[in-house]
Design a protein around this motif. Structure first.
Motif, PDB file in Angstrom:
ATOM      1  N   CYS A  96      -0.269  -0.606  -9.583  1.00 28.96           N
ATOM      2  CA  CYS A  96       0.723  -1.512  -9.112  1.00 28.96           C
ATOM      3  C   CYS A  96       1.108  -1.140  -7.640  1.00 28.96           C
ATOM      4  O   CYS A  96       0.817   0.003  -7.255  1.00 28.96           O
ATOM      5  N   ALA A  97       1.669  -2.249  -7.046  1.00 30.51           N
ATOM      6  CA  ALA A  97       2.034  -2.145  -5.792  1.00 30.51           C
ATOM      7  C   ALA A  97       3.141  -2.945  -5.367  1.00 30.51           C
ATOM      8  O   ALA A  97       3.595  -3.816  -6.109  1.00 30.51           O
ATOM      9  N   ALA A  98       4.090  -2.189  -4.471  1.00 24.15           N
ATOM     10  CA  ALA A  98       5.282  -2.713  -4.130  1.00 24.15           C
ATOM     11  C   ALA A  98       5.362  -3.281  -2.631  1.00 24.15           C
ATOM     12  O   ALA A  98       4.653  -2.439  -1.930  1.00 24.15           O
ATOM     13  N   THR A  99       5.773  -4.300  -2.295  1.00 26.95           N
ATOM     14  CA  THR A  99       5.835  -5.135  -0.963  1.00 26.95           C
ATOM     15  C   THR A  99       7.083  -5.664  -0.816  1.00 26.95           C
ATOM     16  O   THR A  99       7.791  -6.099  -1.517  1.00 26.95           O
ATOM     17  N   SER A 100       7.433  -5.277   0.618  1.00 22.56           N
ATOM     18  CA  SER A 100       8.832  -5.988   0.988  1.00 22.56           C
ATOM     19  C   SER A 100       8.589  -7.306   1.815  1.00 22.56           C
ATOM     20  O   SER A 100       9.316  -7.904   2.561  1.00 22.56           O
ATOM     21  N   SER A 101       7.038  -7.572   1.764  1.00 30.72           N
ATOM     22  CA  SER A 101       6.856  -8.878   2.439  1.00 30.72           C
ATOM     23  C   SER A 101       7.219 -10.191   1.425  1.00 30.72           C
ATOM     24  O   SER A 101       7.856  -9.821   0.166  1.00 30.72           O
ATOM     25  N   SER A 102       7.363 -10.954   2.024  1.00 28.71           N
ATOM     26  CA  SER A 102       7.771 -12.375   1.444  1.00 28.71           C
ATOM     27  C   SER A 102       6.952 -12.731   0.052  1.00 28.71           C
ATOM     28  O   SER A 102       5.926 -12.298  -0.179  1.00 28.71           O
ATOM     29  N   TYR A 103       7.316 -13.126  -1.046  1.00 31.47           N
ATOM     30  CA  TYR A 103       6.598 -13.654  -2.162  1.00 31.47           C
ATOM     31  C   TYR A 103       5.497 -14.496  -1.941  1.00 31.47           C
ATOM     32  O   TYR A 103       4.212 -14.555  -2.358  1.00 31.47           O
ATOM     33  N   TYR A 104       5.788 -15.318  -0.741  1.00 30.15           N
ATOM     34  CA  TYR A 104       4.924 -16.371  -0.438  1.00 30.15           C
ATOM     35  C   TYR A 104       3.643 -15.821   0.708  1.00 30.15           C
ATOM     36  O   TYR A 104       3.436 -16.557   1.388  1.00 30.15           O
ATOM     37  N   SER A 105       3.748 -14.469   0.934  1.00 30.72           N
ATOM     38  CA  SER A 105       3.015 -14.007   2.049  1.00 30.72           C
ATOM     39  C   SER A 105       1.525 -13.838   2.014  1.00 30.72           C
ATOM     40  O   SER A 105       0.793 -13.943   2.851  1.00 30.72           O
ATOM     41  N   GLY A 106       0.872 -14.088   0.641  1.00 31.56           N
ATOM     42  CA  GLY A 106      -0.381 -14.462   0.497  1.00 31.56           C
ATOM     43  C   GLY A 106      -1.121 -13.304   1.038  1.00 31.56           C
ATOM     44  O   GLY A 106      -0.963 -11.932   0.703  1.00 31.56           O
ATOM     45  N   THR A 107      -2.068 -13.503   1.746  1.00 27.07           N
ATOM     46  CA  THR A 107      -3.013 -12.492   2.192  1.00 27.07           C
ATOM     47  C   THR A 107      -2.591 -11.706   3.373  1.00 27.07           C
ATOM     48  O   THR A 107      -3.169 -10.889   3.990  1.00 27.07           O
ATOM     49  N   ASN A 108      -1.210 -12.326   3.808  1.00 28.47           N
ATOM     50  CA  ASN A 108      -0.386 -11.416   4.809  1.00 28.47           C
ATOM     51  C   ASN A 108       0.136 -10.454   4.424  1.00 28.47           C
ATOM     52  O   ASN A 108       1.003  -9.539   5.337  1.00 28.47           O
ATOM     53  N   THR A 109       0.242  -9.889   2.962  1.00 28.87           N
ATOM     54  CA  THR A 109       1.150  -8.964   2.503  1.00 28.87           C
ATOM     55  C   THR A 109       0.773  -7.650   2.864  1.00 28.87           C
ATOM     56  O   THR A 109      -0.378  -7.434   3.102  1.00 28.87           O
ATOM     57  N   ARG A 110       1.644  -7.105   3.367  1.00 30.12           N
ATOM     58  CA  ARG A 110       1.587  -5.712   3.668  1.00 30.12           C
ATOM     59  C   ARG A 110       2.439  -4.864   2.414  1.00 30.12           C
ATOM     60  O   ARG A 110       3.751  -4.825   2.207  1.00 30.12           O
ATOM     61  N   TYR A 111       1.682  -3.779   1.984  1.00 32.57           N
ATOM     62  CA  TYR A 111       2.094  -3.000   0.915  1.00 32.57           C
ATOM     63  C   TYR A 111       2.869  -1.735   1.225  1.00 32.57           C
ATOM     64  O   TYR A 111       2.358  -1.107   2.185  1.00 32.57           O
ATOM     65  N   ASP A 112       4.037  -1.593   0.694  1.00 31.70           N
ATOM     66  CA  ASP A 112       4.584  -0.360   1.115  1.00 31.70           C
ATOM     67  C   ASP A 112       4.485   0.814   0.390  1.00 31.70           C
ATOM     68  O   ASP A 112       4.271   1.975   0.872  1.00 31.70           O
ATOM     69  N   TYR A 113       4.169   0.352  -0.925  1.00 30.90           N
ATOM     70  CA  TYR A 113       3.753   1.743  -1.930  1.00 30.90           C
ATOM     71  C   TYR A 113       2.808   1.144  -2.874  1.00 30.90           C
ATOM     72  O   TYR A 113       2.646   0.225  -3.467  1.00 30.90           O
ATOM     73  N   TRP A 114       2.049   2.206  -3.375  1.00 23.52           N
ATOM     74  CA  TRP A 114       0.959   1.945  -4.599  1.00 23.52           C
ATOM     75  C   TRP A 114       1.330   3.111  -5.578  1.00 23.52           C
ATOM     76  O   TRP A 114       1.659   4.263  -5.093  1.00 23.52           O
ATOM     77  N   GLY A 115       0.759   2.899  -6.869  1.00 26.28           N
ATOM     78  CA  GLY A 115       0.776   3.793  -7.869  1.00 26.28           C
ATOM     79  C   GLY A 115      -0.666   4.269  -7.965  1.00 26.28           C
ATOM     80  O   GLY A 115      -1.503   4.066  -6.943  1.00 26.28           O
ATOM     81  N   GLN A 116      -0.769   5.358  -8.618  1.00 28.30           N
ATOM     82  CA  GLN A 116      -1.985   6.159  -8.809  1.00 28.30           C
ATOM     83  C   GLN A 116      -3.030   5.674  -9.579  1.00 28.30           C
ATOM     84  O   GLN A 116      -4.279   6.027  -9.701  1.00 28.30           O
ATOM     85  N   GLY A 117      -2.634   4.516 -10.399  1.00 29.24           N
ATOM     86  CA  GLY A 117      -3.532   3.764 -11.305  1.00 29.24           C
ATOM     87  C   GLY A 117      -3.650   4.198 -12.823  1.00 29.24           C
ATOM     88  O   GLY A 117      -3.472   5.396 -13.042  1.00 29.24           O
ATOM     89  N   THR A 118      -3.953   3.736 -13.594  1.00 25.64           N
ATOM     90  CA  THR A 118      -4.212   3.594 -14.916  1.00 25.64           C
ATOM     91  C   THR A 118      -5.597   3.032 -15.522  1.00 25.64           C
ATOM     92  O   THR A 118      -5.843   1.936 -15.079  1.00 25.64           O
ATOM     93  N   GLN A 119      -6.344   3.781 -16.231  1.00 24.18           N
ATOM     94  CA  GLN A 119      -7.507   3.181 -16.613  1.00 24.18           C
ATOM     95  C   GLN A 119      -7.637   2.316 -17.978  1.00 24.18           C
ATOM     96  O   GLN A 119      -7.034   2.945 -18.783  1.00 24.18           O
ATOM     97  N   VAL A 120      -8.153   1.065 -17.711  1.00 23.99           N
ATOM     98  CA  VAL A 120      -8.209   0.195 -18.833  1.00 23.99           C
ATOM     99  C   VAL A 120      -9.875  -0.028 -19.041  1.00 23.99           C
ATOM    100  O   VAL A 120     -10.448  -0.311 -18.282  1.00 23.99           O
ATOM    101  N   THR A 121      -9.933   0.440 -20.332  1.00 23.42           N
ATOM    102  CA  THR A 121     -11.603   0.081 -20.896  1.00 23.42           C
ATOM    103  C   THR A 121     -11.718  -0.702 -21.943  1.00 23.42           C
ATOM    104  O   THR A 121     -10.932  -0.425 -22.963  1.00 23.42           O
ATOM    105  N   VAL A 122     -12.386  -1.858 -21.992  1.00 21.70           N
ATOM    106  CA  VAL A 122     -12.560  -2.846 -22.875  1.00 21.70           C
ATOM    107  C   VAL A 122     -13.821  -2.810 -23.605  1.00 21.70           C
ATOM    108  O   VAL A 122     -14.701  -2.903 -22.755  1.00 21.70           O
ATOM    109  N   SER A 123     -14.229  -2.511 -24.653  1.00 23.10           N
ATOM    110  CA  SER A 123     -15.471  -2.321 -25.293  1.00 23.10           C
ATOM    111  C   SER A 123     -15.660  -3.649 -26.090  1.00 23.10           C
ATOM    112  O   SER A 123     -14.935  -4.300 -26.454  1.00 23.10           O
ATOM    113  N   SER A 124     -17.082  -3.948 -25.941  1.00 24.83           N
ATOM    114  CA  SER A 124     -17.525  -5.277 -26.486  1.00 24.83           C
ATOM    115  C   SER A 124     -18.035  -5.004 -27.979  1.00 24.83           C
ATOM    116  O   SER A 124     -17.893  -3.847 -28.569  1.00 24.83           O
TER     117      SER A 124
END
Length: 124
Positions: A96-124
């Motif tokens: 997950c990431a947090a941004t103070s950029s506009s919702y409509y900023s698209g590829t111009n978004t600059r992210y203020d904070y990031w989480g460390q991540g969580t692994q998702v594994t889907v088996s077939s």
């Protein structure tokens, strides 16, 4: 300063469901647009979903549209990603990431904070 902590990842069979959570510290959580990204092994990080600061607006990558749902509870400083009908190609580390950029900023978004991540594994 905002800290983001993801949880809820794990191993699930194809067709199953998981709900990821991203808990934020700090009193200004409600002011941020929140995104979910994912990164599979050997691949670039890709956008998954976005939610506006108030929670009324959402946007999804085509690959997850109709299967994933992003939501937030500003009273709990938490953003969620409900994932259904999971496929093996959804296997990745989810961030997950947090941004103070506009919702409509698209590829111009600059992210203020990031989480460390969580692994998702889907088996077939």
């Amino acid at each position: 300063q905002v800290q983001l902590v993801e949880s809820g990842g794990g191993l699930v069979q194809a067709g199953g469901s998981l709900r990821l959570s991203c808990a934020a510290s700090g009193r200004t959580f409600s002011g941020y647009v929140m995104d979910w990204f994912r990164q599979a092994p050997g691949k670039e990080r890709e956008f998954v979903a976005r939610i506006s600061s108030g929670g009324r607006l959402t946007n999804y990558a085509d690959s997850v549209k109709g299967r994933f749902a992003i939501s937030r509870d500003n009273n709990k400083n938490t953003v969620y990603l409900q994932m259904s009908n999971l496929k093996p190609e959804d296997t990745a580390v989810y961030y997950c990431a947090a941004t103070s950029s506009s919702y409509y900023s698209g590829t111009n978004t600059r992210y203020d904070y990031w989480g460390q991540g969580t692994q998702v594994t889907v088996s077939s």
